[in-house]
Design an enzyme around this catalytic site. Structure first.
Site, PDB file in Angstrom:
ATOM      1  N   CYS A  13       0.971  -1.055   0.035  1.00 22.37           N
ATOM      2  CA  CYS A  13      -0.086  -0.031  -0.051  1.00 22.37           C
ATOM      3  C   CYS A  13       0.980   1.282   0.039  1.00 22.37           C
ATOM      4  CB  CYS A  13      -0.944   0.200   1.185  1.00 22.37           C
ATOM      5  SG  CYS A  13      -0.383   0.290   2.698  1.00 22.37           S
ATOM      6  N   CYS A  87      -2.296   1.130  -4.239  1.00 26.60           N
ATOM      7  CA  CYS A  87      -0.744   1.921  -4.609  1.00 26.60           C
ATOM      8  C   CYS A  87      -0.843   2.069  -6.295  1.00 26.60           C
ATOM      9  CB  CYS A  87       0.341   1.077  -4.067  1.00 26.60           C
ATOM     10  SG  CYS A  87       0.704  -0.355  -5.151  1.00 26.60           S
ATOM     11  N   CYS A  91       3.286   0.162  -8.309  1.00 29.18           N
ATOM     12  CA  CYS A  91       4.008  -1.095  -8.037  1.00 29.18           C
ATOM     13  C   CYS A  91       4.409  -1.535  -9.449  1.00 29.18           C
ATOM     14  CB  CYS A  91       2.682  -1.926  -7.606  1.00 29.18           C
ATOM     15  SG  CYS A  91       3.073  -3.600  -7.023  1.00 29.18           S
TER      16      CYS A  91
END
Length: 138
Positions: A13, A87, A91
C-alpha cells in the site's frame, strides 16, 4: 509456484503503515510460517498507524515493533503473489507474478473504531488467500 518452496506473498500500500501491515501480520499469524510474508509501501510512512496497532492488538497480534518499508523491484521479484491496496501504478509489474488488488478503505488518519472493520475485512481476505494457496489457517 513451485511445490518445492513455500509461497511468498507481498502486500503493498502507499504508506505501508496500515492495510499492508495488518494483512502481513494476519498472514504471518494464520499461516504459522508456511508462507513467506513481505510488505512494503511506495511512499512509506515514518511509523505504523497507531490505530492499526491498537486494532491488531485487540485481535491478539502485536504490530508495535513493525516499521514501514520501501517497495523495491527486488521485493516484487522475490514474491509469488503481489497484493496491492491502493498503490495504483507505482507497483512494478513483472511477468510470472500473480497480482491481486484488494480495494479497502484507507485507515490513515482514522480512529480505531473506523479501523476495526477494515481489520476484519483484511482477516477474511487473508483467510481466503490461504484457502486458495491450499494452506489451512491456524
Amino acid at each position: 509456484m513451485s511445490e518445492s518452496k513455500q509461497p511468498s506473498v507481498l502486500f503493498v500500500c502507499v504508506h505501508n503503515a496500515g492495510r499492508s501491515q495488518m494483512a502481513a501480520a494476519f498472514l504471518t499469524h494464520l499461516s504459522e510460517g508456511r508462507v513467506e510474508v513481505l510488505s512494503a509501501g511506495s511512499a512509506p510512512a515514518d511509523a505504523v498507524n497507531p490505530a492499526a496497532v491498537q486494532a491488531m492488538a485487540e485481535a491478539g497480534i502485536d504490530l508495535s515493533a513493525e516499521t514501514p518499508k520501501v517497495l523495491t523491484v527486488e521485493v516484487v521479484r522475490a514474491s509469488d503473489v503481489v497484493i496491492t491496496m491502493g498503490c495504483g501504478d507505482t507497483c512494478p509489474v513483472l511477468p510470472g507474478k500473480r497480482y491481486l488488488d484488494w480495494k479497502l478503505d484507507d485507515p490513515a488518519g482514522q480512529g480505531v473504531e473506523a479501523v476495526r472493520p477494515i481489520r476484519d475485512e483484511i482477516e477474511g481476505r487473508v483467510r481466503g488467500l490461504l484457502a486458495e494457496l491450499g494452506i489451512e489457517a491456524a
